[in-house]
Design a protein around this motif. Structure first.
Motif, PDB file in Angstrom:
ATOM      1  N   SER A  84       0.827  -1.215   0.000  1.00 23.03           N
ATOM      2  CA  SER A  84       0.000   0.000   0.000  1.00 23.03           C
ATOM      3  C   SER A  84       0.860   1.262   0.000  1.00 23.03           C
ATOM      4  CB  SER A  84      -0.941   0.017   1.214  1.00 23.03           C
ATOM      5  OG  SER A  84      -0.233   0.345   2.400  1.00 23.03           O
ATOM      6  N   LEU A  85       2.110   1.117   0.406  1.00 17.92           N
ATOM      7  CA  LEU A  85       3.041   2.251   0.413  1.00 17.92           C
ATOM      8  C   LEU A  85       3.777   2.378  -0.924  1.00 17.92           C
ATOM      9  CD1 LEU A  85       4.502   1.658   3.986  1.00 17.92           C
ATOM     10  CD2 LEU A  85       2.808   3.370   3.313  1.00 17.92           C
ATOM     11  N   GLY A  86       3.403   1.529  -1.887  1.00 13.81           N
ATOM     12  CA  GLY A  86       4.017   1.593  -3.213  1.00 13.81           C
ATOM     13  C   GLY A  86       5.293   0.782  -3.340  1.00 13.81           C
ATOM     14  N   ARG A  87       5.576  -0.060  -2.360  1.00 10.13           N
ATOM     15  CA  ARG A  87       6.794  -0.892  -2.424  1.00 10.13           C
ATOM     16  C   ARG A  87       6.539  -2.055  -3.379  1.00 10.13           C
ATOM     17  NH1 ARG A  87      10.640   2.074   0.600  1.00 10.13           N
ATOM     18  NH2 ARG A  87       9.318   3.605   1.647  1.00 10.13           N
ATOM     19  N   THR A  88       7.534  -2.367  -4.201  1.00  5.05           N
ATOM     20  CA  THR A  88       7.342  -3.405  -5.223  1.00  5.05           C
ATOM     21  C   THR A  88       8.343  -4.559  -5.108  1.00  5.05           C
ATOM     22  OG1 THR A  88       8.748  -2.159  -6.743  1.00  5.05           O
ATOM     23  CG2 THR A  88       6.371  -1.760  -6.879  1.00  5.05           C
ATOM     24  N   ARG A  89       9.489  -4.327  -4.477  1.00  8.36           N
ATOM     25  CA  ARG A  89      10.493  -5.387  -4.298  1.00  8.36           C
ATOM     26  C   ARG A  89      10.619  -5.660  -2.806  1.00  8.36           C
ATOM     27  NH1 ARG A  89      12.639  -1.716  -7.160  1.00  8.36           N
ATOM     28  NH2 ARG A  89      14.330  -1.262  -5.717  1.00  8.36           N
ATOM     29  N   ILE A  90       9.756  -6.541  -2.320  1.00 10.90           N
ATOM     30  CA  ILE A  90       9.666  -6.799  -0.886  1.00 10.90           C
ATOM     31  C   ILE A  90      10.385  -8.099  -0.550  1.00 10.90           C
ATOM     32  CG2 ILE A  90       8.106  -7.149   1.065  1.00 10.90           C
ATOM     33  CD1 ILE A  90       5.971  -5.606  -0.598  1.00 10.90           C
ATOM     34  N   LEU A 144       1.672 -11.408  -2.804  1.00 11.22           N
ATOM     35  CA  LEU A 144       2.427 -10.860  -3.930  1.00 11.22           C
ATOM     36  C   LEU A 144       1.952 -11.452  -5.249  1.00 11.22           C
ATOM     37  CD1 LEU A 144       6.006 -11.089  -2.376  1.00 11.22           C
ATOM     38  CD2 LEU A 144       4.566  -9.048  -2.550  1.00 11.22           C
ATOM     39  N   SER A 145       1.980 -10.643  -6.312  1.00 15.63           N
ATOM     40  CA  SER A 145       1.597 -11.177  -7.625  1.00 15.63           C
ATOM     41  C   SER A 145       2.697 -12.076  -8.180  1.00 15.63           C
ATOM     42  CB  SER A 145       1.289 -10.039  -8.597  1.00 15.63           C
ATOM     43  OG  SER A 145       2.374  -9.138  -8.658  1.00 15.63           O
ATOM     44  N   THR A 146       3.966 -11.736  -7.909  1.00 13.10           N
ATOM     45  CA  THR A 146       5.088 -12.607  -8.282  1.00 13.10           C
ATOM     46  C   THR A 146       6.043 -12.680  -7.102  1.00 13.10           C
ATOM     47  OG1 THR A 146       6.317 -10.752  -9.229  1.00 13.10           O
ATOM     48  CG2 THR A 146       4.978 -12.058 -10.742  1.00 13.10           C
ATOM     49  N   VAL A 147       6.624 -13.853  -6.912  1.00 16.23           N
ATOM     50  CA  VAL A 147       7.531 -14.082  -5.788  1.00 16.23           C
ATOM     51  C   VAL A 147       8.929 -14.358  -6.337  1.00 16.23           C
ATOM     52  CG1 VAL A 147       8.058 -15.592  -3.838  1.00 16.23           C
ATOM     53  CG2 VAL A 147       5.674 -15.017  -4.359  1.00 16.23           C
ATOM     54  N   PRO A 191      22.213  -6.754  -7.080  1.00 19.21           N
ATOM     55  CA  PRO A 191      22.171  -5.680  -8.085  1.00 19.21           C
ATOM     56  C   PRO A 191      20.901  -4.840  -7.974  1.00 19.21           C
ATOM     57  CG  PRO A 191      22.594  -7.825  -9.130  1.00 19.21           C
ATOM     58  CD  PRO A 191      22.332  -8.074  -7.676  1.00 19.21           C
ATOM     59  N   ALA A 192      19.754  -5.491  -7.752  1.00 17.91           N
ATOM     60  CA  ALA A 192      18.494  -4.768  -7.552  1.00 17.91           C
ATOM     61  C   ALA A 192      18.055  -5.035  -6.117  1.00 17.91           C
ATOM     62  CB  ALA A 192      17.442  -5.239  -8.536  1.00 17.91           C
ATOM     63  N   ARG A 193      18.432  -4.138  -5.224  1.00 17.41           N
ATOM     64  CA  ARG A 193      18.119  -4.373  -3.817  1.00 17.41           C
ATOM     65  C   ARG A 193      16.624  -4.117  -3.569  1.00 17.41           C
ATOM     66  NH1 ARG A 193      21.405   0.825  -1.555  1.00 17.41           N
ATOM     67  NH2 ARG A 193      19.739   2.348  -1.744  1.00 17.41           N
ATOM     68  N   PRO A 194      16.087  -4.689  -2.488  1.00 15.99           N
ATOM     69  CA  PRO A 194      14.664  -4.503  -2.187  1.00 15.99           C
ATOM     70  C   PRO A 194      14.366  -3.070  -1.767  1.00 15.99           C
ATOM     71  CG  PRO A 194      15.746  -5.680  -0.403  1.00 15.99           C
ATOM     72  CD  PRO A 194      16.752  -5.536  -1.501  1.00 15.99           C
ATOM     73  N   ASP A 195      13.094  -2.669  -1.897  1.00 12.52           N
ATOM     74  CA  ASP A 195      12.684  -1.369  -1.375  1.00 12.52           C
ATOM     75  C   ASP A 195      11.874  -1.524  -0.086  1.00 12.52           C
ATOM     76  OD1 ASP A 195      10.288  -2.293  -2.412  1.00 12.52           O
ATOM     77  OD2 ASP A 195      10.059  -0.685  -3.881  1.00 12.52           O
ATOM     78  N   ALA A 196      11.694  -2.784   0.348  1.00 11.55           N
ATOM     79  CA  ALA A 196      11.038  -3.065   1.622  1.00 11.55           C
ATOM     80  C   ALA A 196      11.464  -4.448   2.096  1.00 11.55           C
ATOM     81  CB  ALA A 196       9.521  -2.999   1.478  1.00 11.55           C
ATOM     82  N   ILE A 197      11.447  -4.624   3.430  1.00  9.40           N
ATOM     83  CA  ILE A 197      11.792  -5.922   4.019  1.00  9.40           C
ATOM     84  C   ILE A 197      10.775  -6.248   5.099  1.00  9.40           C
ATOM     85  CG2 ILE A 197      13.519  -7.294   5.240  1.00  9.40           C
ATOM     86  CD1 ILE A 197      15.665  -5.354   4.112  1.00  9.40           C
ATOM     87  N   PHE A 198      10.172  -7.427   4.965  1.00  9.91           N
ATOM     88  CA  PHE A 198       9.290  -7.968   5.996  1.00  9.91           C
ATOM     89  C   PHE A 198      10.096  -8.987   6.778  1.00  9.91           C
ATOM     90  CE2 PHE A 198       5.959 -11.519   6.569  1.00  9.91           C
ATOM     91  CZ  PHE A 198       5.778 -11.201   7.909  1.00  9.91           C
TER      92      PHE A 198
END
Length: 196
Positions: free
Chosen positions: A42-48, A71-74, A100-107
């Motif tokens: 909901s905060l717009g994070r896409t790479r969790i 998630l739509s894709t894991v 190379p593409a780090r996450p923008d959120a971590i659960f």
């Protein structure tokens, strides 16, 4: 000699039994993970990413299932299993930052892991939550974190109250069996929602 329980009612709270007819009362780990992941989305994070404990824990498997279902894709590379510790959180964060593409959120699977993650991000001059949002699970160790940690509260007070009500009903002769899961609650704080 051991204590013979006879017909004494037994209710497992925050624990499970191998007995098929045992009455067990637990937090809804899967539902809590869905709340955490939905909050980040909901905060717009896409790479969790999901950094969690050992796979042999049922709570770990359920929390992962809730995360994946949201998630739509894991990306399996963004799921890291380790120990329930701040040290594991630091190690996992270091691994994720090397991608190379780090996450923008971590659960994180619990607050200890989340605190180690936040500490490592801070040490690497990565802003929480602006660069990477972080949410934990348990809502036990949130206040000492800088920034204060968003977390999933397992509502243990409610769990205890429900356990008391169920035990009273069992003492009165009502049959109780099977596993019941009580809902968890999202507690957003500054690690996911920037404070003004």
């Amino acid at each position: 000699p051991g204590l013979a329980l006879g017909n004494l009612p037994v209710l497992y709270v925050f624990s499970q039994s191998d007995e098929p007819d045992a009455a067990c009362l637990l937090p809804d780990d899967e539902g809590g993970a869905r709340l955490a992941t939905a909050h980040l989305l909901s905060l717009g994070r896409t790479r969790i990413a999901h950094v969690t404990g050992p796979e042999d824990f049922e709570a770990v498997r359920l929390r992962r299932r809730g995360y994946e279902a949201s998630l739509s894709t894991v990306d399996p590379a963004l799921i890291l299993h380790g120990h329930w510790s701040e040290a594991w959180g630091r190690e996992a964060a270091t691994r994720l930052l090397a991608r190379p593409a780090r996450p923008d959120a971590i659960f994180a699977g619990n607050d200890q892991i989340a605190r180690g993650i936040v500490e490592t991000l801070r040490d690497n001059a990565i802003s929480v939550p602006q660069d990477i949002a972080v949410i934990g699970f348990d809502n036990w160790m949130t206040e000492a974190s800088r920034p204060q940690l968003s977390s999933i509260d397992m509502n243990l007070k409610l769990l205890g109250e429900e356990a008391g009500h169920r035990l009273i009903r069992m003492i009165r002769g009502e049959s109780q069996s099977g596993t019941s899961r009580l809902p968890c609650t999202l507690v957003p704080r500054a690690s996911t929602v920037p404070t003004p």
